[in-house]
Design an enzyme around this catalytic site. Structure first.
Site, PDB file in Angstrom:
ATOM      1  N   LYS A 223     -22.615 -13.780  38.224  1.00  0.00           N
ATOM      2  CA  LYS A 223     -22.991 -14.358  39.505  1.00  0.00           C
ATOM      3  C   LYS A 223     -21.746 -14.673  40.335  1.00  0.00           C
ATOM      4  O   LYS A 223     -20.644 -14.797  39.803  1.00  0.00           O
ATOM      5  CB  LYS A 223     -23.785 -15.653  39.302  1.00  0.00           C
ATOM      6  CG  LYS A 223     -25.148 -15.491  38.665  1.00  0.00           C
ATOM      7  CD  LYS A 223     -25.823 -16.846  38.523  1.00  0.00           C
ATOM      8  CE  LYS A 223     -27.189 -16.738  37.853  1.00  0.00           C
ATOM      9  NZ  LYS A 223     -28.173 -16.078  38.724  1.00  0.00           N
TER      10      LYS A 223
ATOM     11  N   ASP B  83     -26.799 -20.414  33.298  1.00  0.00           N
ATOM     12  CA  ASP B  83     -26.855 -18.975  33.540  1.00  0.00           C
ATOM     13  C   ASP B  83     -25.650 -18.532  34.369  1.00  0.00           C
ATOM     14  O   ASP B  83     -25.599 -18.755  35.575  1.00  0.00           O
ATOM     15  CB  ASP B  83     -28.156 -18.619  34.271  1.00  0.00           C
ATOM     16  CG  ASP B  83     -28.284 -17.125  34.515  1.00  0.00           C
ATOM     17  OD1 ASP B  83     -27.575 -16.349  33.844  1.00  0.00           O
ATOM     18  OD2 ASP B  83     -29.104 -16.736  35.365  1.00  0.00           O
TER      19      ASP B  83
ATOM     20  N   ARG C  37     -36.615 -13.172  32.031  1.00  0.00           N
ATOM     21  CA  ARG C  37     -37.782 -12.381  31.617  1.00  0.00           C
ATOM     22  C   ARG C  37     -37.637 -11.910  30.180  1.00  0.00           C
ATOM     23  O   ARG C  37     -38.635 -11.672  29.495  1.00  0.00           O
ATOM     24  CB  ARG C  37     -37.971 -11.214  32.572  1.00  0.00           C
ATOM     25  CG  ARG C  37     -36.872 -10.185  32.586  1.00  0.00           C
ATOM     26  CD  ARG C  37     -36.854  -9.368  33.844  1.00  0.00           C
ATOM     27  NE  ARG C  37     -36.529 -10.175  35.010  1.00  0.00           N
ATOM     28  CZ  ARG C  37     -36.439  -9.696  36.242  1.00  0.00           C
ATOM     29  NH1 ARG C  37     -36.643  -8.404  36.472  1.00  0.00           N
ATOM     30  NH2 ARG C  37     -36.155 -10.483  37.255  1.00  0.00           N
TER      31      ARG C  37
END
Length: 445
Positions: free
Chosen positions: A229, A222, A307
Site C-alpha cells: 500500500k 494490512d 477474501r
C-alpha cells in the site's frame, strides 16, 4: 454513559414538546432531532427537543444530548418520557464513548455520566445495555493499535468471553495448516505472529436444530504485503479487523441475551485472524494455494487478502455444520465509493436471509443496501489462471461485487456477506457498527 434506574439529582434535564405546541413556536427553528439548551439554573441546566416521531429521530436526539452534556459538563442526565426511550438511550450512550486507554491520563469510571430515562422498562434496558456492552467490546478492539492487538492478542481478547459463559477455541499456526486452511496461513506467512482461527460458541438451549455462523475478517494490520500500500493507504489499517470485532462484539451482546435467542439455535462466531506483512516467507503475486474446501487460488494481488482468510473460514464453518452464514468484513474500497460510510453493502445467495438482515438493520438503526451477485463478473477471476480462481483481476470496476462472488465459491449454505469498509471507523473513531444489526438478526430469526 451508564443507564440507571434513578438519580438523586440531575444537572441536565431534557423535556419534550410537540411541534405544534406554543412552546415549540417560541423556540425558533427547532428542528426534529435537535436538542436546545433553554436555561442555566443554579442547580441544573434545562434543555428541550421536539418529541420524537420515530426511533430514528430519537437516536438523533440521543446523539445531540450526549454532545450537549459534554459541552456543559453534565454528569447526571434526566430525560422525560417519550415513546422511543430505548433508541434514545442506546444512541446517547454510544455517542459518549471515548477510548482513553492510550492517553497519559485515562478516563475513570467515576467520571462516567449517568443517564435516567422515564418510561424505559427493565427488559428494554437490559437489551440496550447488552448491545452497548457488545459495541464497547467491538470498539475497543477496532481502536487498539496493531502493536497492542495482533492475531495472538485478539485470540486472548476473545478468550475473555469465556467469563460470559461462551465457549472459545483457538487454532494456532500448525492447527490452521492441519485443517487445510492454506489461504489463511499464506496471508499470515509474512508475520512472526502467525495465523489464528478463533471459534466462539453460544450453545443452543435444548436440542440443537440450527447453527448460525457469524464469520469475521480479522486482519489486525494490512500492509498490502508485496502489493504494498501507499503510506497514506496504510495508515488506519489497524481497523482491517473490524469484521472480526463486530462478530465478537455480537457474541458479547448475545451472551447477556441468551434467553432471548430462539430455542434450538446455536450461534458460532468464526474469526480468521492474521497480519498481512512483508517478509521472507510472505506470499508473492503468482503463488497458488489450496483452500480448506479444496479449491485452488492464484494470488495475483497480495493486498486482496481479506477474501482469502474469509474463504477458508467460510469453508470451515460450512464443513462444521453451519446451516446459515453471515460474514462481515472491511473488504473493499469500492464499497465506500458506491455507498459511502453510512451504510453497508449486503450480498447474498438467499432472498429470505437478505430480508431478515434488512429488517434487523432497520430495527438497530443501521443501514444496509443490497448489491447484486452478478455471476458473469466471476469469469474475470476464472480466466488467465492455471488455478481454479484468482483473488483479483486488477480491475477496480465492480470490485465489491467480484469480491463477494469470490466468497460465494466457498459456501454451501444460505449465506450473506456484509462489506463494512468505511463503517467500522469514522474519522478515526471506532463505531461498533453491525453489533446491533447482527444481534437483532439472531434474536428475531
Amino acid at each position: 454513559m451508564q443507564i440507571v434506574k434513578s438519580l438523586e439529582r440531575a444537572d441536565l434535564k431534557l423535556s419534550f414538546v410537540n411541534a405544534d405546541a406554543t412552546q415549540a413556536r417560541t423556540l425558533r427553528d427547532l428542528q426534529p432531532g435537535q436538542v436546545r439548551l433553554t436555561a442555566r439554573l443554579d442547580g441544573h441546566d434545562e434543555a428541550v427537543a421536539l418529541a420524537p416521531q420515530d426511533a430514528a429521530e430519537a437516536r438523533e436526539i440521543g446523539v445531540a444530548l450526549a454532545n450537549l452534556a459534554g459541552t456543559v459538563g453534565a454528569k447526571n442526565l434526566h430525560v422525560a418520557a417519550n415513546g422511543y426511550a430505548a433508541a434514545l438511550a442506546g444512541a446517547a450512550s454510544a455517542a459518549h464513548w471515548k477510548d482513553t486507554r492510550f492517553r497519559g491520563v485515562a478516563f475513570t469510571a467515576a467520571e462516567t455520566p449517568q443517564l435516567h430515562l422515564e418510561g424505559l422498562g427493565d427488559a428494554e434496558q437490559a437489551r440496550v445495555q447488552a448491545v452497548l456492552a457488545g459495541m464497547t467490546f467491538t470498539r475497543e478492539l477496532v481502536s487498539a493499535p496493531a502493536n497492542h492487538l495482533s492475531p495472538a492478542t485478539l485470540a486472548r481478547e476473545a478468550r475473555t468471553l469465556e467469563r460470559c459463559g461462551l465457549d472459545v477455541d483457538v487454532l494456532d499456526t500448525e492447527e490452521v495448516k492441519a485443517r487445510g486452511m492454506n489461504l489463511l496461513a499464506a496471508v499470515a506467512a509474512g508475520s512472526k505472529d502467525g495465523p489464528r482461527l478463533i471459534r466462539v460458541t453460544l450453545p443452543a438451549r435444548g436440542e440443537c436444530q440450527k447453527v448460525v455462523a457469524l464469520v469475521g475478517k480479522g486482519i489486525t494490520f494490512d500492509t498490502g504485503g508485496y502489493s504494498l500500500k501507499t503510506a497514506q493507504g496504510m495508515y488506519g489499517m489497524k481497523n482491517d479487523m473490524g469484521g472480526a470485532a463486530t462478530v465478537l462484539g455480537t457474541m458479547r451482546a448475545l451472551a447477556d441475551l441468551r434467553e432471548l435467542v430462539p430455542e434450538g439455535v446455536e450461534i458460532r462466531a468464526y474469526v480468521a485472524a492474521a497480519e498481512n506483512m512483508v517478509g521472507p516467507d510472505a506470499m508473492r503475486p503468482g503463488d497458488i494455494y489450496r483452500a480448506a474446501n479444496g479449491k485452488t487460488v492464484e494470488v495475483t494481488n497480495t493486498d486482496a487478502e481479506g477474501r482469502l482468510v474469509l474463504a477458508d473460514a467460510l469453508a470451515v464453518a460450512c464443513d462444521e455444520g453451519a446451516t446459515e452464514l453471515v460474514d462481515v468484513a472491511t473488504l473493499t474500497g469500492a464499497k465506500i465509493t458506491a455507498l459511502g460510510s453510512d451504510m453497508a453493502a449486503v450480498f447474498s445467495n438467499d432472498r429470505d436471509l437478505v430480508t431478515r438482515l434488512q429488517r434487523a438493520a432497520d430495527a438497530a438503526g443501521e443501514s444496509i443496501w443490497e448489491l447484486p451477485l452478478h455471476q458473469p463478473y466471476l469469469r474475470a477471476y476464472q480466466k488467465n489462471t492455471i488455478a481454479d480462481l484468482k483473488n483479483s483481476d486488477g480491475n477496480p470496476a465492480g470490485g465489491s461485487i467480484k469480491a463477494a462472488l469470490f466468497l460465494s465459491q466457498f459456501v454451501t449454505r444460505p449465506w450473506a456477506h456484509l462489506d463494512i469498509a468505511g463503517n467500522a471507523a469514522k474519522e478515526d473513531v471506532a463505531t461498533g457498527w453491525g453489533v446491533g444489526t447482527l444481534t437483532e438478526y439472531v434474536l428475531n430469526r
